[in-house]
Design a protein around this motif. Structure first.
Motif, PDB file in Angstrom:
ATOM      1  N   ALA A 191       0.840  -1.205   0.000  1.00 45.72           N
ATOM      2  CA  ALA A 191       0.000   0.000   0.000  1.00 45.72           C
ATOM      3  C   ALA A 191       0.871   1.249   0.000  1.00 45.72           C
ATOM      4  O   ALA A 191       0.576   2.225  -0.707  1.00 45.72           O
ATOM      5  N   ALA A 217       2.533   1.623  -3.419  1.00 40.69           N
ATOM      6  CA  ALA A 217       1.578   2.145  -4.407  1.00 40.69           C
ATOM      7  C   ALA A 217       1.329   3.631  -4.168  1.00 40.69           C
ATOM      8  O   ALA A 217       1.167   4.408  -5.110  1.00 40.69           O
ATOM      9  N   ALA A 218       1.295   4.031  -2.885  1.00 40.60           N
ATOM     10  CA  ALA A 218       1.057   5.440  -2.562  1.00 40.60           C
ATOM     11  C   ALA A 218       2.199   6.306  -3.106  1.00 40.60           C
ATOM     12  O   ALA A 218       1.951   7.350  -3.718  1.00 40.60           O
ATOM     13  N   SER A 248       2.018   6.519  -6.843  1.00 45.55           N
ATOM     14  CA  SER A 248       0.929   7.405  -7.253  1.00 45.55           C
ATOM     15  C   SER A 248       1.316   8.865  -7.049  1.00 45.55           C
ATOM     16  O   SER A 248       1.016   9.728  -7.883  1.00 45.55           O
ATOM     17  N   MET A 272       3.713   9.674  -9.950  1.00 43.19           N
ATOM     18  CA  MET A 272       3.009   9.724 -11.235  1.00 43.19           C
ATOM     19  C   MET A 272       2.245  11.039 -11.384  1.00 43.19           C
ATOM     20  O   MET A 272       2.352  11.729 -12.394  1.00 43.19           O
ATOM     21  N   ASN A 273       1.501  11.405 -10.339  1.00 45.85           N
ATOM     22  CA  ASN A 273       0.650  12.595 -10.458  1.00 45.85           C
ATOM     23  C   ASN A 273       1.459  13.886 -10.339  1.00 45.85           C
ATOM     24  O   ASN A 273       1.149  14.879 -10.994  1.00 45.85           O
ATOM     25  N   ALA A 299      -3.350  17.646  -6.528  1.00 47.57           N
ATOM     26  CA  ALA A 299      -4.207  17.260  -5.398  1.00 47.57           C
ATOM     27  C   ALA A 299      -4.196  15.743  -5.209  1.00 47.57           C
ATOM     28  O   ALA A 299      -4.164  15.238  -4.080  1.00 47.57           O
ATOM     29  N   ILE A 300      -4.205  14.995  -6.306  1.00 46.34           N
ATOM     30  CA  ILE A 300      -4.149  13.530  -6.202  1.00 46.34           C
ATOM     31  C   ILE A 300      -2.817  13.099  -5.578  1.00 46.34           C
ATOM     32  O   ILE A 300      -2.770  12.206  -4.735  1.00 46.34           O
ATOM     33  N   ASP A 322      -2.937  13.671  -1.849  1.00 42.28           N
ATOM     34  CA  ASP A 322      -3.763  12.668  -1.170  1.00 42.28           C
ATOM     35  C   ASP A 322      -3.095  11.305  -1.137  1.00 42.28           C
ATOM     36  O   ASP A 322      -3.289  10.535  -0.189  1.00 42.28           O
ATOM     37  N   ALA A 323      -2.331  10.989  -2.169  1.00 33.99           N
ATOM     38  CA  ALA A 323      -1.655   9.689  -2.191  1.00 33.99           C
ATOM     39  C   ALA A 323      -0.745   9.544  -0.978  1.00 33.99           C
ATOM     40  O   ALA A 323      -0.691   8.497  -0.338  1.00 33.99           O
ATOM     41  N   ALA A 334      -1.017  10.956   1.872  1.00 32.11           N
ATOM     42  CA  ALA A 334      -1.690  11.134   3.160  1.00 32.11           C
ATOM     43  C   ALA A 334      -1.612   9.871   4.015  1.00 32.11           C
ATOM     44  O   ALA A 334      -1.829   9.910   5.223  1.00 32.11           O
ATOM     45  N   LEU A 335      -1.303   8.746   3.364  1.00 33.95           N
ATOM     46  CA  LEU A 335      -1.204   7.478   4.077  1.00 33.95           C
ATOM     47  C   LEU A 335      -0.074   7.474   5.106  1.00 33.95           C
ATOM     48  O   LEU A 335      -0.113   6.727   6.085  1.00 33.95           O
ATOM     49  N   PHE A 336       0.937   8.301   4.871  1.00 35.81           N
ATOM     50  CA  PHE A 336       2.103   8.317   5.761  1.00 35.81           C
ATOM     51  C   PHE A 336       1.862   9.258   6.932  1.00 35.81           C
ATOM     52  O   PHE A 336       1.203  10.284   6.784  1.00 35.81           O
TER      53      PHE A 336
END
Lengths: 336, 336
Positions: free
Chosen positions: B203, B206-207, B210, B213-214, B306-307, B310-311, B313-315
């Motif tokens: 996870a 992937a974060a 992401s 990428m964005n 923005a994406i 948010d990606a 934000a998991l950390f």
């Protein structure tokens, strides 16, 4: 449950203009649909008509008709192509209900609740077969290629979603890939076959495809938001269905990522392990409000809506184009 | 040429914080880079150092270092991985200049102008080889897989862009697919290898991917806008380079689609057939202003920014995460 979604909905935008522009063609599509669900096996028309007559908006076949009009198409093929698009959609719904174990669909009991899972699966297959028969009758090889490719992409998207364990840590990119496959691809194909049968140049075909793809994404994201903030009566399904089914949608992705550790524990418990208590849906909606997850889902949807509008800018200004632009506005501002 | 881009640039956002957080690691990356460009063939260090010492921001290797830090990585591998990311980027630049027939790069003459096309191609290949050698030394098979896959995706993206004729009717979706491949994929890979060498769960991997990428997409879109509205000195290349090279970028896609028939004729003449007169660049910029093409390119970039945020934000919240968020803000609000 009467939580009203907090984002503004500028009055006026609707699909009425689109509906009225394609209404005479749509009558022919409906006739084609009804004639193709006939079968000596009485269960087939019963199941098919249960869903087909249950008042879906028929947005996808309308898009095929509208794009054919926008492309100046003067033949007949768009009617059968539109009907096959609707069949493909209906088949997907029948199969989805079985996979998701849904009880309701469009405000009625799901077909599987009345006739069982087996009938839903097989009638779905029957409708998919009818869709291909109709496409072949039109005789446009390129349209066949587009729609059969869409069927494969949709199925692949479903399998991918099924194979991936319920994962609250899904990234927005991963979720969008699923939306593209499961929802937007059929919108894209429905739009693309219009200019294709009209023999327009590749640039216009790509523009229509891009319109459909981005409208489809916007449409799905708003659907995702409404599932946590719409009104049950207008939705035709219950607020919180996605929550109860443990579906990972964009509002969840955002609320999960933006949440605290204990909030993430809540999402894991409810969505991954499926232990849902009496007040959990309300709590989920409160967490989404706290982190602006619904508002930002709509903001994201507006981005795709803007791309859809720009895609169509290639076509000269006309009434059907305006109606399509209004449909985008409706998709991103609707409250049901 | 002193056209200043019209969108607001909130003062303050910069990459300074990111730079200072990774500075000690970056010293080691620079040492690794210099030691790997040594060769008995004197032309190799000459060409390589010409570009490597020309003051690029080294944003990509910084991202690898920052992601390793964010992931709590305590080993050494991130330094060599960061160096190989920069080599991959440098190799791409050398090859791009040849393909695009560019004269300038980072405010200096392009290497091909000094040593010729052949040397640029071959030294690019040499650097790519060094990149793989460094990766192999780290011994993380998954990192090798990620970076070698990125190399293939980037090359495929370049070939696709080359094979497609210059087409002003390119859709935004098609253009974005190119940006993903040519630019964003390397950002994504650079970020992904951080949590990979740190052995974080999927996870988090992937974060980070992401995020990269964005951020990469946002970065490229702002670059596209700046090429029509930045200041030459700060850009390190000339305003209008993309225009003169006939590149179809998002500002062009939007201005073309939103334009009148005669405006589209202008874009076809200048970009597709390459007939560019004295006042054409000014006219192009005026058309973009008329249709808000630069502003909306920035608005689109903000969506991807923005994406990216948010990606991540998991950390858990920490300084390096804040520095990365600030880098996103910098990427979408910079004026050079």
């Amino acid at each position: 449950m009467a939580v009203v979604i907090p984002f503004e909905s500028p009055a006026g935008a609707s699909v009425d203009r689109l509906v009225s522009h394609v209404s005479s063609d749509m009558t022919r599509v409906n006739a084609a649909i009804l004639s193709c669900t006939g079968s000596e096996v009485t269960m087939i028309p019963e199941v098919a008509n249960h869903l087909i007559t249950s008042g879906g908006k028929r947005l996808r076949p309308m898009l095929t008709l509208a794009m054919a009009q926008l492309s100046g198409y003067e033949g007949d093929g768009h009617v059968k192509l539109a009907a096959s698009v609707e069949f493909m959609h209906t088949a997907t719904l029948l199969h989805d209900d079985v996979v998701d174990e849904s009880d309701m669909r469009r405000g009625k009991l799901a077909a599987r609740m009345l006739w069982g899972n087996e009938a839903s699966v097989l009638v779905g297959d029957f409708l998919l077969g009818q869709a291909f028969k109709l496409m072949v009758e039109v005789g446009s090889l390129r349209s066949l290629e587009i729609l059969s490719n869409a069927a494969a992409v949709i199925a692949e998207g479903e399998v991918r979603q099924l194979a991936a364990a319920k994962n609250t840590a899904t990234t927005e990119d991963e979720y969008l890939a699923v939306v593209r496959a499961k929802t937007a691809e059929l919108f894209a194909a429905a739009c693309e076959v219009g200019p294709v049968v009209a023999d327009l140049p590749k640039a216009e075909q790509a523009a229509c495809r891009s319109f459909g793809m981005n409208l489809g994404i916007a449409f799905q994201l708003v659907d995702d938001a409404l599932d946590y903030g719409g009104k049950a009566a207008k939705l035709g399904k219950n607020v919180g269905d996605d929550f109860r089914e443990g579906k990972i949608t964009l509002p969840v992705v955002l609320a999960f990522r933006r949440g605290s550790d204990s909030e993430r524990e809540f999402w894991r418990r409810t969505l991954e392990t499926g232990e849902i208590g009496a007040n959990d849906l309300e709590h989920a909606i409160a967490l989404m409000a706290k982190h602006r997850a619904l508002d930002d889902t709509i903001t994201r949807a507006r981005h795709y809506g803007a791309i859809a509008r720009d895609a169509l800018a290639l076509f000269p200004d006309c009434e059907i184009k305006q109606a399509l632009e209004e449909a985008v506005e409706f998709a991103v501002s609707r409250t049901h």
